[in-house]
Design a protein around this motif. Structure first.
Motif, PDB file in Angstrom:
ATOM      1  N   ARG A 142       0.832  -1.204   0.000  1.00  0.00           N
ATOM      2  CA  ARG A 142       0.000   0.000   0.000  1.00  0.00           C
ATOM      3  C   ARG A 142       0.868   1.256   0.000  1.00  0.00           C
ATOM      4  O   ARG A 142       0.628   2.205  -0.747  1.00  0.00           O
ATOM      5  CB  ARG A 142      -0.896  -0.045   1.234  1.00  0.00           C
ATOM      6  N   ASP A 143       1.895   1.250   0.852  1.00  0.00           N
ATOM      7  CA  ASP A 143       2.741   2.435   0.960  1.00  0.00           C
ATOM      8  C   ASP A 143       3.562   2.664  -0.301  1.00  0.00           C
ATOM      9  O   ASP A 143       3.726   3.807  -0.750  1.00  0.00           O
ATOM     10  CB  ASP A 143       3.671   2.306   2.164  1.00  0.00           C
ATOM     11  N   LEU A 144       4.082   1.599  -0.875  1.00  0.00           N
ATOM     12  CA  LEU A 144       4.865   1.760  -2.101  1.00  0.00           C
ATOM     13  C   LEU A 144       4.006   2.293  -3.238  1.00  0.00           C
ATOM     14  O   LEU A 144       4.453   3.101  -4.054  1.00  0.00           O
ATOM     15  CB  LEU A 144       5.501   0.427  -2.494  1.00  0.00           C
ATOM     16  N   HIS A 145       2.740   1.819  -3.275  1.00  0.00           N
ATOM     17  CA  HIS A 145       1.844   2.354  -4.306  1.00  0.00           C
ATOM     18  C   HIS A 145       1.634   3.846  -4.095  1.00  0.00           C
ATOM     19  O   HIS A 145       1.675   4.634  -5.038  1.00  0.00           O
ATOM     20  CB  HIS A 145       0.505   1.627  -4.259  1.00  0.00           C
ATOM     21  N   ASP A 146       1.385   4.225  -2.837  1.00  0.00           N
ATOM     22  CA  ASP A 146       1.129   5.636  -2.548  1.00  0.00           C
ATOM     23  C   ASP A 146       2.356   6.497  -2.821  1.00  0.00           C
ATOM     24  O   ASP A 146       2.243   7.622  -3.312  1.00  0.00           O
ATOM     25  CB  ASP A 146       0.704   5.809  -1.086  1.00  0.00           C
ATOM     26  N   TRP A 157      -2.540  10.972   2.755  1.00  0.00           N
ATOM     27  CA  TRP A 157      -2.559   9.910   1.729  1.00  0.00           C
ATOM     28  C   TRP A 157      -3.740  10.113   0.782  1.00  0.00           C
ATOM     29  O   TRP A 157      -3.642   9.834  -0.427  1.00  0.00           O
ATOM     30  CB  TRP A 157      -2.666   8.540   2.389  1.00  0.00           C
ATOM     31  N   THR A 158      -4.856  10.592   1.311  1.00  0.00           N
ATOM     32  CA  THR A 158      -6.036  10.820   0.471  1.00  0.00           C
ATOM     33  C   THR A 158      -5.768  11.917  -0.558  1.00  0.00           C
ATOM     34  O   THR A 158      -6.139  11.788  -1.740  1.00  0.00           O
ATOM     35  CB  THR A 158      -7.247  11.205   1.345  1.00  0.00           C
ATOM     36  N   VAL A 159      -5.141  13.012  -0.121  1.00  0.00           N
ATOM     37  CA  VAL A 159      -4.794  14.080  -1.068  1.00  0.00           C
ATOM     38  C   VAL A 159      -3.870  13.544  -2.147  1.00  0.00           C
ATOM     39  O   VAL A 159      -4.036  13.824  -3.345  1.00  0.00           O
ATOM     40  CB  VAL A 159      -4.132  15.255  -0.313  1.00  0.00           C
ATOM     41  N   ARG A 160      -2.885  12.743  -1.738  1.00  0.00           N
ATOM     42  CA  ARG A 160      -1.935  12.205  -2.715  1.00  0.00           C
ATOM     43  C   ARG A 160      -2.623  11.281  -3.702  1.00  0.00           C
ATOM     44  O   ARG A 160      -2.419  11.383  -4.917  1.00  0.00           O
ATOM     45  CB  ARG A 160      -0.816  11.460  -1.984  1.00  0.00           C
ATOM     46  N   GLU A 161      -3.456  10.387  -3.209  1.00  0.00           N
ATOM     47  CA  GLU A 161      -4.153   9.470  -4.100  1.00  0.00           C
ATOM     48  C   GLU A 161      -5.132  10.217  -4.999  1.00  0.00           C
ATOM     49  O   GLU A 161      -5.263   9.916  -6.192  1.00  0.00           O
ATOM     50  CB  GLU A 161      -4.892   8.407  -3.279  1.00  0.00           C
ATOM     51  N   GLY A 162      -5.840  11.206  -4.418  1.00  0.00           N
ATOM     52  CA  GLY A 162      -6.812  11.957  -5.206  1.00  0.00           C
ATOM     53  C   GLY A 162      -6.168  12.725  -6.344  1.00  0.00           C
ATOM     54  O   GLY A 162      -6.648  12.675  -7.488  1.00  0.00           O
ATOM     55  N   GLY A 196      -8.978   0.986  -7.746  1.00  0.00           N
ATOM     56  CA  GLY A 196      -7.658   0.413  -7.910  1.00  0.00           C
ATOM     57  C   GLY A 196      -7.023   0.115  -6.570  1.00  0.00           C
ATOM     58  O   GLY A 196      -7.637   0.201  -5.503  1.00  0.00           O
ATOM     59  N   ASN A 197      -5.721  -0.226  -6.594  1.00  0.00           N
ATOM     60  CA  ASN A 197      -5.007  -0.562  -5.365  1.00  0.00           C
ATOM     61  C   ASN A 197      -4.945   0.617  -4.408  1.00  0.00           C
ATOM     62  O   ASN A 197      -5.028   0.454  -3.196  1.00  0.00           O
ATOM     63  CB  ASN A 197      -3.591  -1.030  -5.707  1.00  0.00           C
ATOM     64  N   GLY A 198      -4.775   1.836  -4.980  1.00  0.00           N
ATOM     65  CA  GLY A 198      -4.685   3.004  -4.112  1.00  0.00           C
ATOM     66  C   GLY A 198      -5.957   3.241  -3.333  1.00  0.00           C
ATOM     67  O   GLY A 198      -5.929   3.522  -2.136  1.00  0.00           O
ATOM     68  N   LEU A 199      -7.113   3.143  -3.996  1.00  0.00           N
ATOM     69  CA  LEU A 199      -8.389   3.342  -3.310  1.00  0.00           C
ATOM     70  C   LEU A 199      -8.645   2.232  -2.301  1.00  0.00           C
ATOM     71  O   LEU A 199      -9.194   2.475  -1.219  1.00  0.00           O
ATOM     72  CB  LEU A 199      -9.533   3.410  -4.330  1.00  0.00           C
ATOM     73  N   ALA A 200      -8.262   1.006  -2.655  1.00  0.00           N
ATOM     74  CA  ALA A 200      -8.415  -0.099  -1.703  1.00  0.00           C
ATOM     75  C   ALA A 200      -7.558   0.141  -0.458  1.00  0.00           C
ATOM     76  O   ALA A 200      -7.991  -0.112   0.670  1.00  0.00           O
ATOM     77  CB  ALA A 200      -8.038  -1.421  -2.365  1.00  0.00           C
ATOM     78  N   GLY A 201      -6.350   0.651  -0.677  1.00  0.00           N
ATOM     79  CA  GLY A 201      -5.483   0.963   0.456  1.00  0.00           C
ATOM     80  C   GLY A 201      -6.061   2.055   1.337  1.00  0.00           C
ATOM     81  O   GLY A 201      -6.016   1.982   2.565  1.00  0.00           O
ATOM     82  N   LEU A 202      -6.627   3.104   0.703  1.00  0.00           N
ATOM     83  CA  LEU A 202      -7.252   4.175   1.477  1.00  0.00           C
ATOM     84  C   LEU A 202      -8.436   3.648   2.297  1.00  0.00           C
ATOM     85  O   LEU A 202      -8.635   4.045   3.444  1.00  0.00           O
ATOM     86  CB  LEU A 202      -7.742   5.281   0.540  1.00  0.00           C
ATOM     87  N   SER A 203      -9.203   2.776   1.693  1.00  0.00           N
ATOM     88  CA  SER A 203     -10.347   2.214   2.405  1.00  0.00           C
ATOM     89  C   SER A 203      -9.899   1.438   3.640  1.00  0.00           C
ATOM     90  O   SER A 203     -10.512   1.533   4.711  1.00  0.00           O
ATOM     91  CB  SER A 203     -11.150   1.305   1.466  1.00  0.00           C
ATOM     92  N   GLU A 204      -8.806   0.691   3.503  1.00  0.00           N
ATOM     93  CA  GLU A 204      -8.271  -0.057   4.644  1.00  0.00           C
ATOM     94  C   GLU A 204      -7.792   0.885   5.738  1.00  0.00           C
ATOM     95  O   GLU A 204      -8.046   0.662   6.931  1.00  0.00           O
ATOM     96  CB  GLU A 204      -7.128  -0.960   4.185  1.00  0.00           C
ATOM     97  N   ARG A 205      -7.086   1.939   5.342  1.00  0.00           N
ATOM     98  CA  ARG A 205      -6.599   2.901   6.326  1.00  0.00           C
ATOM     99  C   ARG A 205      -7.773   3.575   7.053  1.00  0.00           C
ATOM    100  O   ARG A 205      -7.732   3.798   8.261  1.00  0.00           O
ATOM    101  CB  ARG A 205      -5.759   3.978   5.631  1.00  0.00           C
ATOM    102  N   ALA A 206      -8.813   3.947   6.287  1.00  0.00           N
ATOM    103  CA  ALA A 206      -9.964   4.628   6.879  1.00  0.00           C
ATOM    104  C   ALA A 206     -10.681   3.717   7.875  1.00  0.00           C
ATOM    105  O   ALA A 206     -11.030   4.139   8.983  1.00  0.00           O
ATOM    106  CB  ALA A 206     -10.925   5.092   5.789  1.00  0.00           C
TER     107      ALA A 206
END
Length: 377
Positions: free
Chosen positions: A194-198, A293-298, A339-349
């Protein structure tokens, strides 16, 4: 990835195992001493030589069967039942034949019953103990002697059953620890992915946009091209530094830095980016990290997929904290599939008790929103 080690816990389990193993051997020694004591008492009695020889031979055979019933797995039904049945018959037969001193030898049978994995071992132990007591009384022993000998037989059986239960609990503890270690490794791998993707995904998106811009500017504006190439170099170096930090520790980005970086990346791509945020905020580190992380992914999704001409990043810190990235582009990335980034954000949230909202806006474009409580769970 940090290594998952259960060395101290394994050492504790080994110590517990060694303690119970020592207790098991102490019971063996106690029963052997009791058998030897009964043999000495019997030999000193007025018995014919042939009776002494036969009785001592049967006593030795009883001890051997007692050891065998502990070694042979009781899941091999026929073998164990045969050995255990012979053991009970011999042990009780010795009491009936040789006298009350051989009652201590029945402990081999109750110990084998207690160590068995079979159901209803306690009634079996109690039954063997009751028969032993009746045989001792039949030989004319007084109530005190009968009580002592019967209690010895029963206690050995109960201690053996307790040892079996403890051994099973230790093995279950080991299996649970191995499973927890496996899950911890899996969670660590997911966190790193997750972190490497972000980290890398955002930087590579900026590099791709700036490279395309530099290629277009090269024939018409060399100074602007040179500036874009310098930005690419800086972005790559920052990405390398962030990857190194992610490898050595859990890196938590700051919201202010990500907002600034998002504006610069959007403007470099020709996208007007507006930030609406309070002047100051005082948030727990995990919550600020989630917003960052949300700003970065967005902004990464805006650069990659939206085709937007403008975007708005809205940060709220009262009463709950939230960040929203909205654009006027063509809609959800990848046909609406997260994608993977949104899935990662969902897990963090979810880990912080928050929620993720993602999808098309009513007025057109794409919306990404994270909301979380100020205090982490």
């Amino acid at each position: 990835m940090s290594a998952v080690s259960d060395g101290p816990a394994d050492g504790s389990a080994q110590r517990i195992t060694s303690v119970w193993s020592a207790r098991s051997w102490s019971r063996f020694i106690l029963m052997i001493v009791a058998t030897v004591f009964a043999s000495i008492v019997y030999v000193n009695g007025a018995h014919p030589a042939w009776a002494v020889a036969l009785t001592l031979g049967l006593a030795a055979l009883t001890a051997v069967l007692g050891v065998v019933t502990r070694v042979v797995p009781d899941d091999r039904e026929s073998h164990w039942l045969l050995a255990f049945g012979a053991l009970v018959v011999l042990a009780l037969g010795l009491v009936a034949w040789g006298g009350p001193e051989w009652a201590v030898n029945v402990a081999w049978a109750t110990s084998a019953a207690g160590w068995s994995r079979r159901k209803h071992t306690k009634p079996l132990i109690l039954g063997i103990g009751a028969v032993t007591g009746m045989l001792v009384l039949a030989h004319g022993a007084d109530a005190g002697q009968t009580l002592i000998l019967t209690a010895f037989v029963l206690l050995i059986g109960m201690f053996s059953a307790q040892a079996r239960r403890s051994a099973e609990l230790i093995e279950e503890l080991r299996r649970t620890r191995r499973e927890l270690a496996r899950l911890a490794v899996l969670e660590e791998r997911n966190r790193i992915a997750r972190d490497l993707h972000d980290l890398v995904g955002h930087s590579l998106s900026v590099v791709a946009v700036k490279t395309e811009l530099a290629r277009r500017l090269l024939p018409i504006d060399k100074e602007r091209t040179d500036a874009e190439l310098k930005d690419i170099d800086a972005t790559v170096r920052r990405a390398l530094s962030e990857v190194r930090q992610a490898v050595t520790s859990y890196r938590q980005p700051t919201l202010a830095a990500e907002l600034s970086s998002a504006v610069q990346a959007a403007e470099a791509a020709g996208i007007a980016c507006t930030v609406r945020a309070p002047d100051t905020w005082d948030l727990p580190v995990p919550v600020e990290g989630l917003l960052a992380w949300t700003v970065r992914e967005g902004i990464t999704n805006v650069l990659r997929h939206s085709g937007a001409s403008s975007c708005v990043i809205t940060v709220s810190a009262d009463p709950s904290v939230s960040v929203e990235v909205a654009d006027d582009g063509s809609g959800a990335p990848d046909g609406g599939r997260p994608g993977n980034g949104l899935a990662g954000l969902s897990e963090r949230a979810r880990a912080l008790g928050g929620s993720l909202t993602v999808g098309r806006r009513d007025g057109g474009g794409f919306l990404l929103r994270i909301e979380a409580p100020k205090e982490t769970r």
